[in-house]
Scaffold this active site. Structure first.
Site, PDB file in Angstrom:
ATOM      1  CB  CYS A   1     -10.049  -0.119  -1.400  1.00  0.00           C
ATOM      2  SG  CYS A   1      -9.753  -0.360  -3.155  1.00  0.00           S
TER       3      CYS A   1
ATOM      4  CB  CYS B   1      -6.635   0.402  -2.985  1.00  0.00           C
ATOM      5  SG  CYS B   1      -8.224   0.944  -3.574  1.00  0.00           S
ATOM      6  CG  ASP B   2      -5.173  -0.518   0.647  1.00  0.00           C
ATOM      7  OD1 ASP B   2      -4.436   0.215  -0.030  1.00  0.00           O
ATOM      8  OD2 ASP B   2      -6.130  -0.104   1.313  1.00  0.00           O
TER       9      ASP B   2
END
Ligand code: NAP
Length: 309
Positions: free
Chosen positions: A131, A134-135
Site C-alpha cells: 500500500c 499507507c507507507d
C-alpha cells in the site's frame, strides 16, 4: 436475533447497510480487520460518479458509513471467525461471541495478492509493502529508488503516487503492455520519474540478511537473464484474493475463491446474499460494488418480507 448481518464495510457492505437501514431492518455491520475495505488504501478516486474533482477513498467510505448510520445501521469493529449456515437462524462466531441472523450479506471484499516469495514475506514491513498510500511517505523511502510490481491500475496508481517521494520508481511488469486503463497507462508512461522494466519478474527481494530491502533480483522472462535492481522499497500491486476462506464448504465459490451468486445476489444458501469484490473478479470498481450492495440489500429485504408473509 438480528434481521440482517452484513459482513464487510467497503462500498458493497456500506451500501447494503444504507438500503437495509432505510428499510428499518437495523442491520448489524461487521467491519472485519480492514474497516472501509481496500478503497481506504487508495488516494484519489476519480471515477465514482458525483465527484467531478475526485474524492479521497477514505473520505468516500467514511461518508457512506455516516449515511448508513444516520438511518440506523450499527457498525461494529469486529471479525467473523466462523459461520454456521446449515441451520436457521444462521449462526456467526463474531470475536468469539455467537450472533444469530435471519439473513446474511457477505461483502467481505478482497485482500492483496502476494508474490509468494520467502524473501518477500521475511521483509514485509521492512521495505516490502502492499500500500503506497499507507507507507509511501515513510522516511525510509524518501529520495530512494523504489520498485512497484504489477501492470494494472493499482500498480500505475502506486507508481505515480510514489514519484512524490522516491528518487525514481521502477515499474516491474511481467509483460510488455500495461493492463491498466488507457488514461492511467498513458499518465504512467508519460511520468519521467517512472522507469518501466518490461517482461520481468521479481525472483527475490534483497536483503534478508540485512533485515531490510536493498534491491530486487529480477529475471527477464524471455531470456532468463537475471540482474539486481537497487531499491529501498518494494510495493507489490499484483491484484487481489477474495476474503472468503471462512465460507469454504458452506457457500458455492469458484476455484479462485470468488463466491458465485445463483439468482441475482443470492448465494446457494437461501437467505445468504453476496456483493462486491468477494464475488466479482470482472469489474471490481467502487461503483459496481456499491450497486451490487444495493441489489443484495433489496433481495434480503424481499426475502425477509417473504418469511413474515
Ligand atoms: P489487476 O487489474 O488484476 O492487475 C494485476 C496486475 O498484476 C496485472 O498486470 C498482472 O499481470 C500482474 N500480476 C498478477 N499476478 C502476478 C504475479 N504473480 N507476478 C507478477 N505480476 C502479477 O489488479 P489491480 O491493478 O489491483 O486492479 C484491480 C481492479 O481495480 C481493476 O478492475 C482496476 O481497474 C481497479 N482499480 C481502479 C483504479 C482506479 O480507477 N483509480 C485503481 C486501482 C484499481 P498481467 O497483466 O500479465 O495479468
Amino acid at each position: 436475533m438480528e434481521k440482517v448481518v452484513i459482513i464487510g464495510t467497503g462500498c458493497a457492505g456500506l451500501t447494503a447497510a444504507l438500503y437495509t437501514a432505510r428499510a428499518n431492518l437495523a442491520p448489524l455491520v461487521l467491519t472485519g480487520r480492514q474497516p472501509g475495505g481496500l478503497l481506504t488504501t487508495t488516494t484519489i478516486v476519480e471515477n465514482f460518479p458525483g465527484f467531478p474533482e475526485g474524492v479521497d477513498g477514505y473520505e468516500l467510505v467514511t461518508r457512506m458509513q455516516k449515511q448508513a448510520e444516520k438511518f440506523g445501521a450499527r457498525v461494529q469493529f469486529a471479525t467473523v471467525d466462523a459461520v454456521d449456515l446449515t441451520q436457521r437462524p444462521f449462526g456467526l462466531t463474531v470475536d468469539g461471541e455467537r450472533v444469530e441472523a435471519q439473513t446474511v450479506i457477505i461483502a467481505s471484499g478482497a485482500g492483496h495478492r502476494h508474490l509468494g516469495l520467502d524473501s518477500e514475506h521475511a521483509l514485509e514491513n521492512k521495505g516490502v509493502t502492499y500500500c503506497a498510500t499507507c507507507d509511501g511517505a515513510l522516511p525510509m523511502f524518501r529520495n530512494q529508488p523504489l520498485v512497484v510490481v504489477g501492470g494494472g491500475d493499482s500498480a500505475c496508481e502506486e507508481a505515480n503516487y510514489l514519484t512524490r517521494f522516491g528518487a525514481v520508481v521502477y515499474l516491474i511488469h511481467r509483460r510488455d503492455t500495461l493492463r491498466a486503463s488507457k488514461v492511467m497507462a498513458e499518465r504512467t508512461l508519460a511520468n519521467p520519474k517512472i522507469k518501466p522494466i518490461w517482461n520481468a519478474v521479481v525472483t527475490e527481494v534483497l536483503d534478508v540478511k540485512q533485515d531490510k530491502v536493498t534491491g530486487v533480483r529480477v529475471k527477464d522472462v524471455n531470456t532468463g537473464a537475471e540482474r539486481v535492481v537497487d531499491c529501498a522499497g518494494v510495493f507489490v500491486a499484483i491484484g487481489h484474493v477474495p476474503n472468503t476462506q471462512i465460507f469454504k464448504g458452506a457457500i458455492t465459490m469458484d476455484e479462485a475463491g470468488y463466491i458465485i451468486p445463483q439468482h441475482g445476489q443470492q448465494t446457494n444458501v437461501p437467505g445468504v446474499f453476496v456483493a462486491g469484490d468477494c464475488s466479482d473478479h470482472v469489474y471490481r470498481q467502487a461503483i459496481t460494488a456499491a450497486g451490487l450492495g444495493c441489489a443484495a440489500a433489496i433481495e434480503a429485504e424481499r426475502y425477509l418480507a417473504g418469511l413474515c408473509g
